[in-house]
Design an enzyme around this catalytic site. Structure first.
Site, PDB file in Angstrom:
ATOM      1  N   ASP A   1      72.594 -10.891   3.659  1.00 10.42           N
ATOM      2  CA  ASP A   1      71.616 -11.504   4.561  1.00 10.42           C
ATOM      3  C   ASP A   1      70.412 -10.590   4.783  1.00 10.42           C
ATOM      4  O   ASP A   1      70.392  -9.454   4.293  1.00 10.42           O
ATOM      5  CB  ASP A   1      72.272 -11.897   5.905  1.00 10.42           C
TER       6      ASP A   1
ATOM      7  N   ASN B   1      80.988 -13.044  17.941  1.00  6.03           N
ATOM      8  CA  ASN B   1      81.195 -14.484  18.093  1.00  6.03           C
ATOM      9  C   ASN B   1      81.835 -15.109  16.840  1.00  6.03           C
ATOM     10  O   ASN B   1      81.880 -16.318  16.698  1.00  6.03           O
ATOM     11  CB  ASN B   1      79.869 -15.188  18.425  1.00  6.03           C
TER      12      ASN B   1
ATOM     13  N   HIS C   1      80.800 -14.703  13.673  1.00  2.73           N
ATOM     14  CA  HIS C   1      79.922 -15.022  12.539  1.00  2.73           C
ATOM     15  C   HIS C   1      80.201 -14.117  11.333  1.00  2.73           C
ATOM     16  O   HIS C   1      80.672 -12.996  11.464  1.00  2.73           O
ATOM     17  CB  HIS C   1      78.428 -15.006  12.927  1.00  2.73           C
TER      18      HIS C   1
ATOM     19  N   GLU D   1      75.978 -18.291  12.145  1.00  2.00           N
ATOM     20  CA  GLU D   1      76.360 -18.335  13.550  1.00  2.00           C
ATOM     21  C   GLU D   1      77.300 -19.508  13.810  1.00  2.00           C
ATOM     22  O   GLU D   1      77.369 -20.447  13.001  1.00  2.00           O
ATOM     23  CB  GLU D   1      75.084 -18.481  14.404  1.00  2.00           C
TER      24      GLU D   1
HETATM   25  C1  GLP Z   1      75.136  -8.561  11.714  1.00  2.00           C
HETATM   26  C2  GLP Z   1      75.284  -8.837  10.224  1.00  2.00           C
HETATM   27  C3  GLP Z   1      76.726  -9.104   9.851  1.00  2.00           C
HETATM   28  C4  GLP Z   1      77.624  -8.047  10.453  1.00  2.00           C
HETATM   29  C5  GLP Z   1      77.511  -8.076  11.961  1.00  2.00           C
HETATM   30  C6  GLP Z   1      78.410  -7.066  12.662  1.00  2.00           C
HETATM   31  O1  GLP Z   1      74.986  -9.702  12.458  1.00  2.00           O
HETATM   32  N1  GLP Z   1      74.481  -9.931   9.804  1.00  2.00           N
HETATM   33  O2  GLP Z   1      76.836  -9.125   8.439  1.00  2.00           O
HETATM   34  O3  GLP Z   1      78.951  -8.268  10.066  1.00  2.00           O
HETATM   35  O4  GLP Z   1      76.168  -7.785  12.295  1.00  2.00           O
HETATM   36  O5  GLP Z   1      77.816  -5.805  12.676  1.00  2.00           O
HETATM   37  P1  GLP Z   1      78.564  -4.473  13.055  1.00  2.00           P
HETATM   38  O6  GLP Z   1      79.405  -4.119  11.878  1.00  2.00           O
HETATM   39  O7  GLP Z   1      77.463  -3.485  13.293  1.00  2.00           O
HETATM   40  O8  GLP Z   1      79.365  -4.754  14.269  1.00  2.00           O
END
Ligand code: GLP
Length: 234
Positions: free
Chosen positions: A36, A105, A107, A112
């Site tokens: 992404d 949440n 995702h 989302e």
């Molecule tokens: C973002 C990314 C996700 C990731 C999420 C959790 O929203 N788009 O790909 O899994 O954050 O991030 P973290 O690993 O920093 O908790």
């Protein structure tokens, strides 16, 4: 490979770098696709996912520049760009291993809650809670982009193997719902229950709300013992 950003996979990228430096891992033929990207951020913006991947993995390994694919934060035509990304993934025969993190949440990527479970790569509007969660890296919360591009859930599900990583108590609810709850668009990661090769690698805190935690540990302890078991029966 399909690669995620965030805090969670940083350890994996450090380990891959170490293995490469020791000569135990060669990335010369690896093709990488980012999961992404924030819309509106250029490649050299320190909060772009392009910048993150370069800083945390690509510049440390021998991956070929032409084998690095990413969603662009400032595409001229969003729909065409997303369509071409899908085609590019297909042109390499699909993704073999997709690394994922998970949002609080539930995702995956930036899909989302309420995202279609068969969605393809497209533009999404982030939820307030994701903007809040991701604001820790930005000086001002208002700087966090509101829109993003993300591989769709349908795109992710086509990967041959999926490895989802999560650490810490703050992910425990999302993990419990994804692993033991109903499959629902309200918890995007719950779709992984339908994937034939999805591995969820978590620490004890992220596992703390799982009802069948003891059973999973029992299964893990017994992994690889099936052949010994059969041997003894002979
Ligand atoms: C973002 C990314 C996700 C990731 C999420 C959790 O929203 N788009 O790909 O899994 O954050 O991030 P973290 O690993 O920093 O908790």
């Amino acid at each position: 490979m399909g690669l995620a950003t965030g805090r969670t996979p940083l350890g994996v990228y450090t380990r891959l770098t170490e293995l490469h430096k020791k000569g135990e891992m060669d990335f010369f033929e690896v093709v990488a696709f980012s999961l992404d990207e924030y819309l509106g951020l250029k490649e050299d913006h320190p909060h772009s996912f392009a910048y993150y991947m370069k800083k945390n993995l690509y510049r440390h390994i021998n991956i070929k520049r032409e084998n690095i694919f990413r969603l662009h934060g400032t595409p001229e035509d969003i729909d065409r760009h997303c369509q071409e990304y899908e085609e590019k993934i297909k042109s390499f025969g699909g993704i073999d291993i997709q690394i994922l993190g998970i949002g609080k949440n539930g995702h995956i990527g930036f899909n989302e809650p309420s995202s279609s479970l068969s969605s393809r790569t497209r533009v999404k509007t982030l939820t307030q809670e994701t903007i809040e969660a991701n604001s820790r890296l930005f000086k001002d919360k208002n700087e966090v982009p509101r829109f993003c591009l993300t591989m769709g859930i349908g795109t992710i599900m086509e990967a041959k193997m999926i490895i989802l990583l999560a650490n810490g108590k703050e992910k425990s609810q999302a993990i419990a719902k994804s692993v033991e709850g109903p499959i629902t668009a309200s918890v995007p990661a719950s779709i992984l229950q339908l994937h034939p090769q999805a591995k969820i690698i978590i620490d004890l805190e992220a596992a703390s709300l799982l009802k069948r935690k003891n059973y999973y540990q029992w299964v893990y302890e017994n992994k690889g013992r099936v052949n010994d078991f059969l041997e003894k029966k002979k």
